[in-house]
Design a protein around this motif. Structure first.
Motif, mmCIF file in Angstrom:
data_model
loop_
_atom_site.group_PDB
_atom_site.id
_atom_site.type_symbol
_atom_site.label_atom_id
_atom_site.label_comp_id
_atom_site.label_asym_id
_atom_site.label_seq_id
_atom_site.Cartn_x
_atom_site.Cartn_y
_atom_site.Cartn_z
ATOM 1 N N MET A 1 66.851 -45.577 -15.936
ATOM 2 C CA MET A 1 66.621 -47.017 -15.942
ATOM 3 C C MET A 1 66.903 -47.556 -14.544
ATOM 4 N N GLU A 2 66.008 -48.419 -14.079
ATOM 5 C CA GLU A 2 66.172 -49.058 -12.777
ATOM 6 C C GLU A 2 66.441 -50.550 -12.980
ATOM 7 N N THR A 3 67.285 -51.106 -12.118
ATOM 8 C CA THR A 3 67.526 -52.543 -12.102
ATOM 9 C C THR A 3 66.841 -53.105 -10.869
ATOM 10 N N HIS A 4 65.940 -54.045 -11.089
ATOM 11 C CA HIS A 4 65.152 -54.658 -10.020
ATOM 12 C C HIS A 4 65.695 -56.047 -9.732
ATOM 13 N N VAL A 5 66.047 -56.281 -8.486
ATOM 14 C CA VAL A 5 66.477 -57.597 -8.030
ATOM 15 C C VAL A 5 65.369 -58.116 -7.118
ATOM 16 N N LEU A 6 64.659 -59.121 -7.597
ATOM 17 C CA LEU A 6 63.546 -59.706 -6.847
ATOM 18 C C LEU A 6 63.946 -61.085 -6.354
ATOM 19 N N THR A 7 63.728 -61.326 -5.073
ATOM 20 C CA THR A 7 63.890 -62.669 -4.528
ATOM 21 C C THR A 7 62.546 -63.057 -3.924
ATOM 22 N N PHE A 8 62.200 -64.334 -4.061
ATOM 23 C CA PHE A 8 60.894 -64.780 -3.600
ATOM 24 C C PHE A 8 60.855 -66.301 -3.519
ATOM 25 N N THR A 9 59.799 -66.781 -2.915
ATOM 26 C CA THR A 9 59.558 -68.211 -2.768
ATOM 27 C C THR A 9 58.595 -68.667 -3.862
ATOM 28 N N SER A 79 55.885 -63.202 -0.510
ATOM 29 C CA SER A 79 57.271 -63.508 -0.124
ATOM 30 C C SER A 79 58.286 -62.632 -0.850
ATOM 31 N N THR A 80 57.841 -61.819 -1.791
ATOM 32 C CA THR A 80 58.737 -61.055 -2.648
ATOM 33 C C THR A 80 59.499 -59.976 -1.875
ATOM 34 N N VAL A 81 60.810 -59.997 -2.044
ATOM 35 C CA VAL A 81 61.681 -58.933 -1.548
ATOM 36 C C VAL A 81 62.252 -58.260 -2.771
ATOM 37 N N SER A 82 61.990 -56.966 -2.904
ATOM 38 C CA SER A 82 62.418 -56.216 -4.080
ATOM 39 C C SER A 82 63.468 -55.192 -3.698
ATOM 40 N N GLN A 83 64.573 -55.194 -4.430
ATOM 41 C CA GLN A 83 65.605 -54.183 -4.288
ATOM 42 C C GLN A 83 65.742 -53.484 -5.632
ATOM 43 N N VAL A 84 65.848 -52.176 -5.602
ATOM 44 C CA VAL A 84 65.951 -51.398 -6.836
ATOM 45 C C VAL A 84 67.270 -50.638 -6.816
ATOM 46 N N PHE A 85 68.008 -50.752 -7.920
ATOM 47 C CA PHE A 85 69.308 -50.107 -8.052
ATOM 48 C C PHE A 85 69.278 -49.174 -9.265
ATOM 49 N N ILE A 86 69.972 -48.042 -9.127
ATOM 50 C CA ILE A 86 70.050 -47.100 -10.247
ATOM 51 C C ILE A 86 71.508 -46.884 -10.642
#
Length: 86
Positions: A1-9, A79-86
């Protein structure tokens, strides 16, 4: 399972964006995505953060398959910045 943290305008109000986001939760669930959090910046009403969990590859496929819906919400796709955490 991945956790996606998306920040965007966003280019609409947060209320307008969140209405579309919340309405898409059945689509998200059908794709195997669990929404954990969505919020707007305290300092900047055009900055949003969304946190979701999904199996590898699911989030990318969802964003690609539903790009028109996502963009219609006011989400500025580029504008999307995506970070993926496991």
């Amino acid at each position: 399972m991945e956790t996606h943290v998306l920040t965007f305008t966003i280019n609409k109000s947060f209320a307008e964006w969140v209405a579309t986001y919340d309405a898409s939760k059945p689509l998200q669930a059908a794709a195997g995505i669990t929404s954990l959090y969505r919020g707007v910046s305290k300092e900047d009403p055009t900055k949003v953060c969304a946190v979701m969990q999904a199996e590898p590859g699911i989030m990318e496929a969802f964003m690609s398959d539903h790009a028109e819906l996502v963009a219609s919400s006011g989400h500025v796709l580029e504008s999307t910045v995506s970070q993926v955490f496991i």
